[in-house]
Write a protein that holds these residues in place. Sequence first.
Motif, PDB file in Angstrom:
ATOM      1  N   TYR A  35     -49.933   0.695  -6.494  1.00  0.00           N
ATOM      2  CA  TYR A  35     -50.355   2.004  -6.011  1.00  0.00           C
ATOM      3  C   TYR A  35     -50.442   3.005  -7.166  1.00  0.00           C
ATOM      4  N   ILE A  36     -49.460   2.991  -8.053  1.00  0.00           N
ATOM      5  CA  ILE A  36     -49.458   3.900  -9.205  1.00  0.00           C
ATOM      6  C   ILE A  36     -50.659   3.604 -10.104  1.00  0.00           C
ATOM      7  N   ALA A  37     -50.931   2.322 -10.356  1.00  0.00           N
ATOM      8  CA  ALA A  37     -52.062   1.953 -11.207  1.00  0.00           C
ATOM      9  C   ALA A  37     -53.386   2.402 -10.583  1.00  0.00           C
ATOM     10  N   LYS A  38     -53.527   2.251  -9.266  1.00  0.00           N
ATOM     11  CA  LYS A  38     -54.752   2.706  -8.598  1.00  0.00           C
ATOM     12  C   LYS A  38     -54.920   4.212  -8.722  1.00  0.00           C
ATOM     13  N   SER A  39     -53.834   4.929  -8.587  1.00  0.00           N
ATOM     14  CA  SER A  39     -53.935   6.389  -8.705  1.00  0.00           C
ATOM     15  C   SER A  39     -54.266   6.799 -10.138  1.00  0.00           C
ATOM     16  N   GLN A  40     -53.763   6.057 -11.122  1.00  0.00           N
ATOM     17  CA  GLN A  40     -54.101   6.352 -12.515  1.00  0.00           C
ATOM     18  C   GLN A  40     -55.556   5.987 -12.802  1.00  0.00           C
ATOM     19  N   PHE A  41     -56.051   4.922 -12.185  1.00  0.00           N
ATOM     20  CA  PHE A  41     -57.455   4.534 -12.372  1.00  0.00           C
ATOM     21  C   PHE A  41     -58.389   5.620 -11.851  1.00  0.00           C
ATOM     22  N   SER A  42     -57.981   6.331 -10.809  1.00  0.00           N
ATOM     23  CA  SER A  42     -58.843   7.364 -10.237  1.00  0.00           C
ATOM     24  C   SER A  42     -59.182   8.452 -11.255  1.00  0.00           C
ATOM     25  N   GLU A  43     -58.322   8.619 -12.267  1.00  0.00           N
ATOM     26  CA  GLU A  43     -58.638   9.602 -13.305  1.00  0.00           C
ATOM     27  C   GLU A  43     -59.893   9.195 -14.073  1.00  0.00           C
ATOM     28  N   SER A  44     -60.130   7.897 -14.239  1.00  0.00           N
ATOM     29  CA  SER A  44     -61.341   7.457 -14.940  1.00  0.00           C
ATOM     30  C   SER A  44     -62.585   7.851 -14.155  1.00  0.00           C
ATOM     31  N   GLN A  45     -62.492   7.817 -12.843  1.00  0.00           N
ATOM     32  CA  GLN A  45     -63.621   8.228 -12.019  1.00  0.00           C
ATOM     33  C   GLN A  45     -63.867   9.731 -12.142  1.00  0.00           C
ATOM     34  N   THR A  46     -62.801  10.483 -12.213  1.00  0.00           N
ATOM     35  CA  THR A  46     -62.928  11.936 -12.360  1.00  0.00           C
ATOM     36  C   THR A  46     -63.541  12.297 -13.708  1.00  0.00           C
ATOM     37  N   VAL A  47     -63.068  11.657 -14.763  1.00  0.00           N
ATOM     38  CA  VAL A  47     -63.598  11.933 -16.108  1.00  0.00           C
ATOM     39  C   VAL A  47     -65.074  11.538 -16.182  1.00  0.00           C
TER      40      VAL A  47
END
Length: 155
Positions: A35-47
């Motif tokens: 879950y933590i890794a998925k939430s961190q991956f979402s930052e790549s989508q935002t950037v």
Amino acid sequence: MKKNLQKGFTLIELMIVVAIIAILAAIAIPAYQNYIAKSQFSESQTVSDGIKLATSEYYAQHGECPVLGTAAGFPMAAASYAGKYVKEADIVAGTYATNPTCDIKVTFKAAGSVSKGLTDAVALFQGYTVGGNFNWKCSATTIDDKYLPSVCQSK
């Protein structure tokens, strides 16, 4: 007659409780890490979202991919597009379904605050044209599917 009242728990009862807690922790900890890794991956989508619209417009006007730091409207270098977990985002020329494309390559930071599954990983957001429309597809090239949102997982 005196009644023999039991006070407290027996050793076996305590051992059973400890075993149940251990089993629950063995299941919950890996799920929480994913879950933590998925939430961190979402930052790549935002950037990458910050680059997508401008890239689509540039490609529509010039017929080629912009180069960060040199093309008009893209004055910053790749390291300027970063975040807490994302090291940099860059625009690279690529191919998707035999069409020339503009891909956004997002690189995560090295060890530290980034989850183990995302350390130095690369996510690729592929931009491609279909019938004159510019579309985007998430393609995480070096990241295990369990760390990705469903839209980015390889089916």
